[in-house]
Design a protein around this motif. Structure first.
Motif, mmCIF file in Angstrom:
data_model
loop_
_atom_site.group_PDB
_atom_site.id
_atom_site.type_symbol
_atom_site.label_atom_id
_atom_site.label_comp_id
_atom_site.label_asym_id
_atom_site.label_seq_id
_atom_site.Cartn_x
_atom_site.Cartn_y
_atom_site.Cartn_z
ATOM 1 N N VAL A 1 5.044 14.451 -3.388
ATOM 2 C CA VAL A 1 5.410 13.271 -2.603
ATOM 3 C C VAL A 1 4.204 12.718 -1.869
ATOM 4 C CG1 VAL A 1 6.718 12.553 -0.559
ATOM 5 C CG2 VAL A 1 7.844 13.810 -2.368
ATOM 6 N N ASN A 2 3.396 13.603 -1.290
ATOM 7 C CA ASN A 2 2.263 13.119 -0.509
ATOM 8 C C ASN A 2 1.091 12.655 -1.361
ATOM 9 O OD1 ASN A 2 3.360 13.417 2.128
ATOM 10 N ND2 ASN A 2 3.222 15.618 1.820
ATOM 11 N N LEU B 1 1.893 11.138 -4.502
ATOM 12 C CA LEU B 1 2.481 10.000 -5.198
ATOM 13 C C LEU B 1 2.653 8.788 -4.287
ATOM 14 C CD1 LEU B 1 3.672 9.182 -7.933
ATOM 15 C CD2 LEU B 1 5.891 9.990 -7.108
ATOM 16 N N ALA B 2 2.949 9.010 -3.014
ATOM 17 C CA ALA B 2 3.189 7.896 -2.093
ATOM 18 C C ALA B 2 1.974 6.973 -1.944
ATOM 19 C CB ALA B 2 3.644 8.422 -0.745
ATOM 20 N N LEU C 1 1.587 4.983 -5.242
ATOM 21 C CA LEU C 1 2.593 3.917 -5.365
ATOM 22 C C LEU C 1 2.309 2.783 -4.391
ATOM 23 C CD1 LEU C 1 5.881 5.985 -5.737
ATOM 24 C CD2 LEU C 1 4.779 4.589 -7.475
ATOM 25 N N ARG C 2 1.882 3.131 -3.186
ATOM 26 C CA ARG C 2 1.556 2.091 -2.204
ATOM 27 C C ARG C 2 0.395 1.222 -2.699
ATOM 28 N NH1 ARG C 2 2.867 1.058 3.023
ATOM 29 N NH2 ARG C 2 4.141 2.905 3.271
ATOM 30 N N HIS D 1 4.616 8.913 9.727
ATOM 31 C CA HIS D 1 4.428 9.677 8.489
ATOM 32 C C HIS D 1 3.772 11.033 8.771
ATOM 33 C CE1 HIS D 1 3.840 10.409 4.256
ATOM 34 N NE2 HIS D 1 2.545 10.577 4.457
ATOM 35 N N TRP E 1 11.005 13.065 2.486
ATOM 36 C CA TRP E 1 10.545 12.672 1.150
ATOM 37 C C TRP E 1 11.114 11.308 0.745
ATOM 38 C CZ3 TRP E 1 11.485 17.951 -1.735
ATOM 39 C CH2 TRP E 1 10.543 18.875 -1.274
ATOM 40 N N THR F 1 9.271 8.656 2.793
ATOM 41 C CA THR F 1 7.869 8.515 2.389
ATOM 42 C C THR F 1 7.767 7.720 1.094
ATOM 43 O OG1 THR F 1 7.308 10.604 3.445
ATOM 44 C CG2 THR F 1 5.772 9.785 1.803
ATOM 45 N N LEU F 2 8.527 8.110 0.086
ATOM 46 C CA LEU F 2 8.477 7.386 -1.193
ATOM 47 C C LEU F 2 9.111 6.001 -1.084
ATOM 48 C CD1 LEU F 2 9.252 10.227 -3.744
ATOM 49 C CD2 LEU F 2 7.067 9.106 -3.303
ATOM 50 N N ALA G 1 6.760 3.576 0.468
ATOM 51 C CA ALA G 1 5.689 3.206 -0.456
ATOM 52 C C ALA G 1 6.176 2.183 -1.474
ATOM 53 C CB ALA G 1 5.162 4.447 -1.174
ATOM 54 N N ILE G 2 7.440 2.290 -1.885
ATOM 55 C CA ILE G 2 7.968 1.386 -2.913
ATOM 56 C C ILE G 2 8.576 0.128 -2.299
ATOM 57 C CG2 ILE G 2 9.698 1.174 -4.737
ATOM 58 C CD1 ILE G 2 9.332 4.193 -5.218
#
Length: 197
Positions: free
Chosen positions: A27-28, A30-31, A34-35, A56, A106, A109-110, A113-114
């Motif tokens: 998650v940390n 991928l975020a 994605l951002r 965060h 999680w 966070t994701l 980012a999305i």
């Protein structure tokens, strides 16, 4: 039997600890990716505001604290008598609330980012759920002191049809036999009836 249960809990705990480690890293990592991708596609900035960064970091610190606590209580230990499984990490209570904290971190966070930084408002579900659980724990005590507000609800109209249905009693077999004997004039039943009066 107990040894099989300990082995099952130990293997479940090991997989849960491995999954939480992979989730933290995944998650940390991928975020931010994605951002960055969504900042190229949409007209959003790559770096969020200072409040979001602080939120965060605090949520990551909470997740790391929960992970370390899970390692402490859930790691199987071996001693002279055999395997001790530790605390069951799939149990309820505080462990369940800790898992909720991890999953909500999680998701936020994701999701931020999305979808955007407004997703962090979902983090308020954690204290709201905790307050709901605490209220349900304290409600019977409040019902003793304030029965009109927190006590059981009864219908106010005594002539309501639901009240009439509740007043009807079903006659048991023994009561039916005694009634039939009394109608026939059995003296034993009459003696019981007179002694009750």
């Amino acid at each position: 039997m107990a040894n099989a249960s300990s082995k099952r809990i130990a293997s479940s705990n090991e997989s849960a600890l491995k999954n939480i480690q992979l989730g933290l890293l995944g998650v940390n990592l991928l975020a931010p990716l994605l951002r960055f991708l969504f900042s190229l596609v949409a007209s959003r900035t790559f770096i969020p505001s200072k409040k979001i960064i602080a939120l965060h970091l605090l949520s990551i610190a909470g997740t790391v604290f929960v992970w370390r606590w899970f390692v402490l209580i859930g790691t199987p230990k071996r001693d002279a008598s055999g395997l001790k499984s530790g605390e069951d990490l799939s149990g309820g209570g505080v462990v369940e609330l800790a898992w909720d904290l991890v999953y909500m971190t999680w998701i936020c966070t994701l999701g931020s980012a999305i979808l955007g930084d407004w997703v962090w408002w979902f983090y308020l579900l954690i204290p709201a759920f905790g307050a709901y659980k605490a209220f349900n724990l304290v409600r019977p005590l409040l019902g003793m002191f304030l029965p009109g507000i927190f006590g059981p609800k009864i219908p106010r109209d005594p002539n309501a049809p639901a009240q009439d249905a509740a007043d009807e009693k079903v006659e048991s077999r023994k009561q039916a036999k005694l009634r039939a004997r009394m109608e026939k004039g059995d003296k034993r039943v009459q003696q019981v009836q007179t002694s009750r009066r």
